[in-house]
Write an enzyme that holds these catalytic residues in place. Sequence first.
Site, PDB file in Angstrom:
ATOM      1  N   PRO A 189       0.817  -1.220   0.000  1.00 35.25           N
ATOM      2  CA  PRO A 189       0.000   0.000   0.000  1.00 35.25           C
ATOM      3  C   PRO A 189       0.851   1.271   0.000  1.00 35.25           C
ATOM      4  O   PRO A 189       0.362   2.347  -0.303  1.00 35.25           O
ATOM      5  CB  PRO A 189      -0.782  -0.110   1.308  1.00 35.25           C
ATOM      6  CG  PRO A 189      -0.714  -1.536   1.703  1.00 35.25           C
ATOM      7  CD  PRO A 189       0.594  -2.043   1.173  1.00 35.25           C
ATOM      8  N   GLU A 207       1.336  -8.733   8.509  1.00 37.96           N
ATOM      9  CA  GLU A 207       1.251  -7.292   8.742  1.00 37.96           C
ATOM     10  C   GLU A 207       2.197  -6.539   7.811  1.00 37.96           C
ATOM     11  O   GLU A 207       1.881  -5.482   7.282  1.00 37.96           O
ATOM     12  CB  GLU A 207       1.627  -7.005  10.209  1.00 37.96           C
ATOM     13  CG  GLU A 207       1.428  -5.584  10.658  1.00 37.96           C
ATOM     14  CD  GLU A 207      -0.054  -5.198  10.592  1.00 37.96           C
ATOM     15  OE1 GLU A 207      -0.336  -4.003  10.410  1.00 37.96           O
ATOM     16  OE2 GLU A 207      -0.893  -6.114  10.650  1.00 37.96           O
ATOM     17  N   ARG A 213      -1.555  -7.970 -21.375  1.00 35.23           N
ATOM     18  CA  ARG A 213      -2.475  -7.745 -22.498  1.00 35.23           C
ATOM     19  C   ARG A 213      -1.994  -6.653 -23.433  1.00 35.23           C
ATOM     20  O   ARG A 213      -2.542  -6.462 -24.515  1.00 35.23           O
ATOM     21  CB  ARG A 213      -3.883  -7.447 -22.004  1.00 35.23           C
ATOM     22  CG  ARG A 213      -4.018  -6.207 -21.152  1.00 35.23           C
ATOM     23  CD  ARG A 213      -5.409  -6.070 -20.598  1.00 35.23           C
ATOM     24  NE  ARG A 213      -6.385  -5.818 -21.635  1.00 35.23           N
ATOM     25  CZ  ARG A 213      -6.514  -4.669 -22.279  1.00 35.23           C
ATOM     26  NH1 ARG A 213      -5.698  -3.668 -21.992  1.00 35.23           N
ATOM     27  NH2 ARG A 213      -7.449  -4.499 -23.186  1.00 35.23           N
ATOM     28  N   ASP A 240      -9.182   0.655 -26.075  1.00 34.80           N
ATOM     29  CA  ASP A 240     -10.028   0.659 -24.882  1.00 34.80           C
ATOM     30  C   ASP A 240      -9.621   1.732 -23.890  1.00 34.80           C
ATOM     31  O   ASP A 240      -8.713   2.499 -24.127  1.00 34.80           O
ATOM     32  CB  ASP A 240     -10.075  -0.711 -24.229  1.00 34.80           C
ATOM     33  CG  ASP A 240      -8.709  -1.116 -23.705  1.00 34.80           C
ATOM     34  OD1 ASP A 240      -8.509  -2.270 -23.402  1.00 34.80           O
ATOM     35  OD2 ASP A 240      -7.826  -0.235 -23.643  1.00 34.80           O
TER      36      ASP A 240
END
Length: 252
Positions: A93, A121, A159, A174
């Site tokens: 994060p 953690e 992709r 896209d």
Amino acid sequence: MRALKVDVLTLFPGILAGPLNESILKRAREKKLLDVRTWNIRDFTEDKHKTADDSPYGGEAGMVLKPEPVFKAMEAVKAASPGEAFLTVLLSPQGRLFDHREAERFSRESRRILLLCGHYEAIDERVREALVDEELSIGDYVLTGGETAALVVIDAAARLIPGVLGDEESAYRDSFGDGLLDHPHYTRPAEFRGMKVPEVLLSGNHEAVSKWRRRESLKATLLKRPDLLATAELTDEDRKVLEELKRKLGKN
Ligand code: 4FV
């Protein structure tokens, strides 16, 4: 022929197995356009209980991934690809936010990408200090493990490798290809429960169709992700259409 080469260090290789062995990613691996190897960090523990985590110094809740098995696992990964350069990425994060531009960068990466999946953690800080080149986050929320994030990075980058998607075009057209959201798509039947396909799409007038699609992309982006307009590749025509849309939609 460009290929995406990835080594994934994880305590739970099984979490990655499903997505990597289905559909487009499975075919990309068969076509050697995607090379993914998963390594189980627990295979590099030394005690009979194969302990990979321990309680944090300084006391607090949660467990910390030990440095020894991670260092040993990384050494084994590098030994398995002698002479190859590596880009070591920790999914966490605290990392830079992963987005389409990052996916494009990874899809052009010539080095082997080593994705380190956290668990518990946290990971012992000495791993970050000594072994990690970059940190990436897939979003401001906390996952149970980095495996899901690793799959997101592999999927979004793979992709973009030429030959992975059937019709390469679709990768460009896209969402985010040019920084805008995608236009609406329709297929048969031309009318469904009273809902009609826009006439222009049935007209065969390619010029009019691509004009409509561009306008719809601009409208979707203005309504759903106006923040993207600041970095999107816009033409003068686009800006004119946007001003008209803002007036029409009261988005001034
Ligand atoms: C994460 C994210 C993420 C943190 C603790 C795994 C978890 C656990 N990784 N983007 N967001 N990782 O939440 O990449 O070890």
